[in-house]
Design a protein around this motif. Structure first.
Motif, PDB file in Angstrom:
ATOM      1  N   CYS A 102       0.855  -1.190   0.000  1.00  0.00           N
ATOM      2  CA  CYS A 102       0.000   0.000   0.000  1.00  0.00           C
ATOM      3  C   CYS A 102       0.888   1.236   0.000  1.00  0.00           C
ATOM      4  N   VAL A 103       0.703   2.122  -0.977  1.00  0.00           N
ATOM      5  CA  VAL A 103       1.641   3.234  -1.162  1.00  0.00           C
ATOM      6  C   VAL A 103       0.944   4.582  -1.007  1.00  0.00           C
ATOM      7  N   ASP A 104       1.681   5.520  -0.436  1.00  0.00           N
ATOM      8  CA  ASP A 104       1.319   6.932  -0.483  1.00  0.00           C
ATOM      9  C   ASP A 104       2.058   7.583  -1.646  1.00  0.00           C
ATOM     10  N   TYR A 105       1.584   8.758  -2.054  1.00  0.00           N
ATOM     11  CA  TYR A 105       2.245   9.509  -3.110  1.00  0.00           C
ATOM     12  C   TYR A 105       1.967  10.982  -2.876  1.00  0.00           C
ATOM     13  N   ARG A 106       2.747  11.844  -3.508  1.00  0.00           N
ATOM     14  CA  ARG A 106       2.545  13.283  -3.329  1.00  0.00           C
ATOM     15  C   ARG A 106       1.193  13.706  -3.869  1.00  0.00           C
ATOM     16  N   HIS A 107       0.492  14.526  -3.076  1.00  0.00           N
ATOM     17  CA  HIS A 107      -0.773  15.087  -3.531  1.00  0.00           C
ATOM     18  C   HIS A 107      -0.505  16.263  -4.474  1.00  0.00           C
ATOM     19  N   SER A 108      -1.539  16.643  -5.205  1.00  0.00           N
ATOM     20  CA  SER A 108      -1.320  17.598  -6.294  1.00  0.00           C
ATOM     21  C   SER A 108      -1.028  19.020  -5.822  1.00  0.00           C
ATOM     22  N   LEU A 109      -1.403  19.362  -4.582  1.00  0.00           N
ATOM     23  CA  LEU A 109      -1.006  20.670  -4.072  1.00  0.00           C
ATOM     24  C   LEU A 109       0.417  20.650  -3.527  1.00  0.00           C
ATOM     25  N   GLU A 110       0.987  19.489  -3.363  1.00  0.00           N
ATOM     26  CA  GLU A 110       2.414  19.382  -3.068  1.00  0.00           C
ATOM     27  C   GLU A 110       3.224  19.500  -4.351  1.00  0.00           C
ATOM     28  N   ALA A 111       2.755  18.821  -5.399  1.00  0.00           N
ATOM     29  CA  ALA A 111       3.445  18.854  -6.690  1.00  0.00           C
ATOM     30  C   ALA A 111       2.465  18.361  -7.741  1.00  0.00           C
ATOM     31  N   PRO A 112       2.402  19.008  -8.918  1.00  0.00           N
ATOM     32  CA  PRO A 112       1.493  18.556  -9.964  1.00  0.00           C
ATOM     33  C   PRO A 112       2.038  17.318 -10.675  1.00  0.00           C
ATOM     34  N   PHE A 113       1.232  16.782 -11.573  1.00  0.00           N
ATOM     35  CA  PHE A 113       1.656  15.666 -12.419  1.00  0.00           C
ATOM     36  C   PHE A 113       2.921  16.055 -13.186  1.00  0.00           C
ATOM     37  N   PRO A 114       3.908  15.160 -13.327  1.00  0.00           N
ATOM     38  CA  PRO A 114       3.860  13.708 -13.099  1.00  0.00           C
ATOM     39  C   PRO A 114       4.408  13.232 -11.760  1.00  0.00           C
ATOM     40  N   ALA A 115       4.450  14.103 -10.734  1.00  0.00           N
ATOM     41  CA  ALA A 115       5.015  13.695  -9.448  1.00  0.00           C
ATOM     42  C   ALA A 115       4.346  12.439  -8.909  1.00  0.00           C
ATOM     43  N   GLN A 116       3.027  12.334  -9.076  1.00  0.00           N
ATOM     44  CA  GLN A 116       2.300  11.182  -8.537  1.00  0.00           C
ATOM     45  C   GLN A 116       2.731   9.885  -9.226  1.00  0.00           C
ATOM     46  N   LEU A 117       2.893   9.932 -10.542  1.00  0.00           N
ATOM     47  CA  LEU A 117       3.356   8.755 -11.270  1.00  0.00           C
ATOM     48  C   LEU A 117       4.803   8.440 -10.912  1.00  0.00           C
ATOM     49  N   HIS A 118       5.635   9.461 -10.781  1.00  0.00           N
ATOM     50  CA  HIS A 118       7.014   9.236 -10.352  1.00  0.00           C
ATOM     51  C   HIS A 118       7.052   8.460  -9.036  1.00  0.00           C
ATOM     52  N   ASP A 119       6.175   8.829  -8.109  1.00  0.00           N
ATOM     53  CA  ASP A 119       6.177   8.170  -6.804  1.00  0.00           C
ATOM     54  C   ASP A 119       5.727   6.721  -6.899  1.00  0.00           C
ATOM     55  N   VAL A 120       4.679   6.462  -7.671  1.00  0.00           N
ATOM     56  CA  VAL A 120       4.215   5.082  -7.828  1.00  0.00           C
ATOM     57  C   VAL A 120       5.323   4.229  -8.453  1.00  0.00           C
ATOM     58  N   LYS A 121       5.974   4.745  -9.456  1.00  0.00           N
ATOM     59  CA  LYS A 121       7.058   3.995 -10.086  1.00  0.00           C
ATOM     60  C   LYS A 121       8.231   3.812  -9.122  1.00  0.00           C
ATOM     61  N   ALA A 122       8.512   4.828  -8.319  1.00  0.00           N
ATOM     62  CA  ALA A 122       9.578   4.689  -7.324  1.00  0.00           C
ATOM     63  C   ALA A 122       9.244   3.602  -6.314  1.00  0.00           C
TER      64      ALA A 122
END
Length: 311
Positions: A102-122
């Motif tokens: 189960c993973v957390d990722y950066r929310h969009s007010l922290e950073a816009p796309f593609p930060a969320q995808l970067h986190d899932v891939k990380a």
């Protein structure tokens, strides 16, 4: 007051970008749990965390990466949507002999796309790097997400660095590992963003002051939104190789993400030669509100993942 965190001689700060998990002890139920593993850090952001639950199986377990929803603005790795009891979700996955990540990722007010995808891939790369300690088979990893997490699960299954550019892969956390997944379950995720930008949103939980999930995810000036929407849409990446098997589960009466979004993704997946199953949930709104089929949907989703990871 002094702080050792600012002392350059303090080797515990800043923390490593991806802390290796220490061996865990199985609980009374036989499940081995690793809680709050830091898989990536970036200056100015909270550490990205994941939890791992490994069932008592004799060999390294296939793993399912669970990606929470919340409009890319909120949500928590520990909690499914309120219509899906955590005991039901976790129990179904572990009972099928699959590990659950189960993973957390950066929310969009922290950073816009593609930060969320970067986190899932990380997170996927982290699990592969530390698969031996975690008791996971690095060659058998799938992705499962709901709403915003469904969108990210679809992207994790479709975006390949060689075909679509390294800028979507990211450099957070572990590098040098593959971030591909073998199978995807997408619950009512957005697949084609641009047609939704002009669509009025239903009432949001915070009222008029609640940020627009789509425009906040995209960021940037309004003039750039069509290009950014294309870059953030799973339908953009269905070509460039045969996609992994997909299960798309969507409420027919979804007022937040229209059912047509899953139809659109299914169409481009089939055109690319992919195996895709669309499972409508009759009478269900977003997060399957109004449906009594949730236990059946969970069971079907886990069975699809099990077959895709063990077949």
């Amino acid at each position: 007051m002094t702080s050792t965190a600012s002392d350059p001689r303090d080797t515990t700060w800043p923390p490593p970008s991806c802390l290796a998990p220490t061996p865990a002890v199985a609980g009374s139920d036989g499940v081995t749990r690793f809680a709050g593993l830091s898989y990536a850090t970036s200056p100015g952001y909270r550490p990205r965390l994941l939890d791992v639950h490994v069932p008592p199986v004799p060999a390294p377990a296939p793993a399912v990466v669970w990606i929470h929803g919340g409009g890319w603005l909120e949500g928590d790795r520990r909690y499914p949507p309120p219509t899906v009891p955590v005991e039901l979700l976790h129990g179904a996955v572990l009972g099928a002999g699959l590990a659950l990540v189960c993973v957390d990722y950066r929310h969009s007010l922290e950073a816009p796309f593609p930060a969320q995808l970067h986190d899932v891939k990380a997170a996927i790369r982290y699990v592969r790097r530390h698969a031996t300690v975690l008791g996971i088979d690095p060659g058998r990893i799938g992705a499962w997400g709901e709403s915003a997490g469904g969108h990210l699960a679809a992207l994790a299954g479709l975006v390949r660095a060689g075909a679509h550019g390294a800028w979507l892969e990211g450099t957070e956390g572990v590098t040098g590992e593959d971030s591909a997944v073998r199978v995807v379950v997408d619950w009512y995720g957005v697949s084609d963003i641009e047609p939704l930008l002009a669509r009025p949103l239903p009432p949001m939980p915070g009222g008029p002051s609640y940020p627009s999930p789509l425009t906040t995810l995209l960021g940037g000036p309004e003039a750039e939104r069509p290009v950014r929407a294309c870059a953030a849409s799973p339908v953009t990446y269905a070509t460039g190789g045969t996609p992994p098997p997909f299960l798309l589960v969507h409420g027919r009466e979804d007022q937040v993400v229209p059912y047509s979004q899953s139809e659109a993704l299914a169409r481009v997946l089939r055109e690319a030669g992919g195996e895709v199953t669309v499972r409508p949930v009759e009478g269900a709104d977003h997060i399957f509100l109004g449906s009594a089929e949730v236990p059946a949907v969970v069971a079907e989703s886990v069975d699809f993942l099990r077959r895709g990871l063990t077949g």
